[in-house]
Design a protein around this motif. Sequence first.
Motif, PDB file in Angstrom:
ATOM      1  N   MET A 117       5.284  -2.881   5.616  1.00 22.75           N
ATOM      2  CA  MET A 117       3.750  -2.873   5.795  1.00 22.75           C
ATOM      3  C   MET A 117       2.053  -3.336   4.680  1.00 22.75           C
ATOM      4  O   MET A 117       3.768  -2.675   3.200  1.00 22.75           O
ATOM      5  N   ASP A 118       1.534  -3.722   4.573  1.00 21.67           N
ATOM      6  CA  ASP A 118       0.399  -3.870   3.569  1.00 21.67           C
ATOM      7  C   ASP A 118      -0.980  -3.296   4.313  1.00 21.67           C
ATOM      8  O   ASP A 118      -1.226  -2.964   5.616  1.00 21.67           O
ATOM      9  N   LEU A 119      -1.302  -2.264   3.152  1.00 23.10           N
ATOM     10  CA  LEU A 119      -2.439  -1.778   4.398  1.00 23.10           C
ATOM     11  C   LEU A 119      -3.833  -1.901   2.873  1.00 23.10           C
ATOM     12  O   LEU A 119      -3.169  -1.014   1.620  1.00 23.10           O
TER      13      LEU A 119
ATOM     14  N   TYR B  88     -10.272  -0.680   7.262  1.00 25.86           N
ATOM     15  CA  TYR B  88      -9.016  -1.037   7.309  1.00 25.86           C
ATOM     16  C   TYR B  88      -7.766  -1.725   7.688  1.00 25.86           C
ATOM     17  O   TYR B  88      -8.559  -2.171   8.676  1.00 25.86           O
ATOM     18  N   VAL B  89      -7.444  -2.162   6.947  1.00 23.65           N
ATOM     19  CA  VAL B  89      -6.631  -3.441   7.608  1.00 23.65           C
ATOM     20  C   VAL B  89      -4.863  -3.235   7.537  1.00 23.65           C
ATOM     21  O   VAL B  89      -4.237  -3.428   5.984  1.00 23.65           O
ATOM     22  N   LEU B  90      -3.930  -3.166   8.519  1.00 26.74           N
ATOM     23  CA  LEU B  90      -2.280  -2.481   8.433  1.00 26.74           C
ATOM     24  C   LEU B  90      -1.715  -3.922   8.782  1.00 26.74           C
ATOM     25  O   LEU B  90      -2.419  -4.826  10.124  1.00 26.74           O
ATOM     26  N   SER B  91      -1.193  -5.001   8.209  1.00 26.95           N
ATOM     27  CA  SER B  91      -0.422  -5.809   8.006  1.00 26.95           C
ATOM     28  C   SER B  91       0.950  -5.761   8.632  1.00 26.95           C
ATOM     29  O   SER B  91       2.045  -4.624   7.186  1.00 26.95           O
ATOM     30  N   ALA B  92       1.978  -5.694   9.433  1.00 24.32           N
ATOM     31  CA  ALA B  92       2.977  -5.474   9.355  1.00 24.32           C
ATOM     32  C   ALA B  92       4.057  -5.865   9.644  1.00 24.32           C
ATOM     33  O   ALA B  92       3.948  -6.727  10.522  1.00 24.32           O
ATOM     34  N   ASP B  93       5.188  -6.162   8.904  1.00 22.33           N
ATOM     35  CA  ASP B  93       5.841  -7.338   9.410  1.00 22.33           C
ATOM     36  C   ASP B  93       6.866  -7.461  10.716  1.00 22.33           C
ATOM     37  O   ASP B  93       7.356  -5.968  10.678  1.00 22.33           O
TER      38      ASP B  93
ATOM     39  N   LEU C  84       1.531  -8.100  12.741  1.00 22.27           N
ATOM     40  CA  LEU C  84       0.851  -7.110  13.972  1.00 22.27           C
ATOM     41  C   LEU C  84      -0.268  -7.141  12.466  1.00 22.27           C
ATOM     42  O   LEU C  84       0.308  -6.684  11.717  1.00 22.27           O
ATOM     43  N   SER C  85      -1.056  -7.002  13.005  1.00 25.48           N
ATOM     44  CA  SER C  85      -2.362  -7.132  12.276  1.00 25.48           C
ATOM     45  C   SER C  85      -3.608  -5.833  13.035  1.00 25.48           C
ATOM     46  O   SER C  85      -3.914  -5.741  14.809  1.00 25.48           O
ATOM     47  N   VAL C  86      -3.573  -4.473  12.640  1.00 34.58           N
ATOM     48  CA  VAL C  86      -4.266  -3.996  12.706  1.00 34.58           C
ATOM     49  C   VAL C  86      -5.821  -3.449  11.829  1.00 34.58           C
ATOM     50  O   VAL C  86      -5.318  -3.156  11.433  1.00 34.58           O
ATOM     51  N   LYS C  87      -6.675  -3.511  12.597  1.00 27.48           N
ATOM     52  CA  LYS C  87      -8.152  -3.392  12.044  1.00 27.48           C
ATOM     53  C   LYS C  87      -8.212  -1.591  12.609  1.00 27.48           C
ATOM     54  O   LYS C  87      -8.138  -1.434  13.803  1.00 27.48           O
ATOM     55  N   ILE C  88      -8.216  -1.231  11.326  1.00 23.82           N
ATOM     56  CA  ILE C  88      -9.272   0.578  11.568  1.00 23.82           C
ATOM     57  C   ILE C  88     -10.341   0.769  11.264  1.00 23.82           C
ATOM     58  O   ILE C  88     -10.461   0.886   9.955  1.00 23.82           O
ATOM     59  N   PRO C  89     -11.495   0.560  11.827  1.00 25.32           N
ATOM     60  CA  PRO C  89     -12.570   0.602  11.537  1.00 25.32           C
ATOM     61  C   PRO C  89     -12.434   2.396  10.941  1.00 25.32           C
ATOM     62  O   PRO C  89     -12.426   3.263  11.136  1.00 25.32           O
ATOM     63  N   ILE C  90     -13.765   2.658   9.733  1.00 30.16           N
ATOM     64  CA  ILE C  90     -14.234   3.411   9.222  1.00 30.16           C
ATOM     65  C   ILE C  90     -15.656   4.200  10.480  1.00 30.16           C
ATOM     66  O   ILE C  90     -16.409   3.475  10.677  1.00 30.16           O
ATOM     67  N   SER C  91     -15.822   4.998  10.343  1.00 31.64           N
ATOM     68  CA  SER C  91     -16.612   5.949  11.598  1.00 31.64           C
ATOM     69  C   SER C  91     -17.999   5.873  10.228  1.00 31.64           C
ATOM     70  O   SER C  91     -18.096   5.611   9.209  1.00 31.64           O
ATOM     71  N   GLU C  92     -19.122   5.844  11.081  1.00 35.74           N
ATOM     72  CA  GLU C  92     -20.606   5.887  10.616  1.00 35.74           C
ATOM     73  C   GLU C  92     -20.480   6.826   9.602  1.00 35.74           C
ATOM     74  O   GLU C  92     -21.532   7.051   8.748  1.00 35.74           O
ATOM     75  N   LYS C  93     -20.222   7.813  10.624  1.00 36.36           N
ATOM     76  CA  LYS C  93     -20.499   8.908   9.309  1.00 36.36           C
ATOM     77  C   LYS C  93     -19.859   9.088   8.588  1.00 36.36           C
ATOM     78  O   LYS C  93     -20.237   9.481   7.269  1.00 36.36           O
ATOM     79  N   ALA C  94     -19.222   8.760   7.897  1.00 32.40           N
ATOM     80  CA  ALA C  94     -18.106   8.538   6.697  1.00 32.40           C
ATOM     81  C   ALA C  94     -18.766   7.361   5.783  1.00 32.40           C
ATOM     82  O   ALA C  94     -18.538   7.509   5.220  1.00 32.40           O
ATOM     83  N   LYS C  95     -19.354   6.628   6.445  1.00 35.70           N
ATOM     84  CA  LYS C  95     -20.253   5.639   5.399  1.00 35.70           C
ATOM     85  C   LYS C  95     -20.657   5.600   4.346  1.00 35.70           C
ATOM     86  O   LYS C  95     -21.400   7.285   4.628  1.00 35.70           O
ATOM     87  N   PRO C  96     -21.271   5.586   3.341  1.00 29.23           N
ATOM     88  CA  PRO C  96     -21.732   5.609   2.829  1.00 29.23           C
ATOM     89  C   PRO C  96     -22.919   6.011   3.235  1.00 29.23           C
ATOM     90  O   PRO C  96     -23.488   4.502   3.470  1.00 29.23           O
TER      91      PRO C  96
END
Length: 143
Positions: free
Chosen positions: A30-32, A39-44, A112-124
């Motif tokens: 995988m790549d992350l 974040y984007v995770l790509s797994a073969d 397989l692509s997995v998109k993991i968003p950052i929460s609003e609280k954690a954004k600068p």
Amino acid sequence: MANYDPFREFERLASTFLDSGRRGPRQMPMDLYRLGDHYVLSADLPGIDPGSIDVDVDGQLLTIRAERTLATEENAQWIARERTEGTFLRQLSLGQGLDTENIAASYHNGVLSVKIPISEKAKPRKIEVSTQEAPQQIESSAT
């Protein structure tokens, strides 16, 4: 003209015989990376039936599981069989500050692509600094 490398042939044979009896889950490469606010995770996962892919989040643990089954032809005499079947598994511990409620996954061309968003609280964010035109007077009560 092909060069014969006895070490490469030994490695191929060893992995064929030692891995063929493997019963546990197999790893998936995988790549992350981070792209903007997610974040984007790509797994073969080549040759995987999309219906067998399972992506779960339990608290801060992301689990990806997939099953590959190979068709076997009756009365076939195999010359080479290097493709493996079985369960593929990958687990990642997610850090704080991720929006686990809005994780999305898609499967296309064996990846397989997995998109993991950052929460609003954690954004600068920028904090506004307020200023006062005149100094504030403090009144005291004298008795």
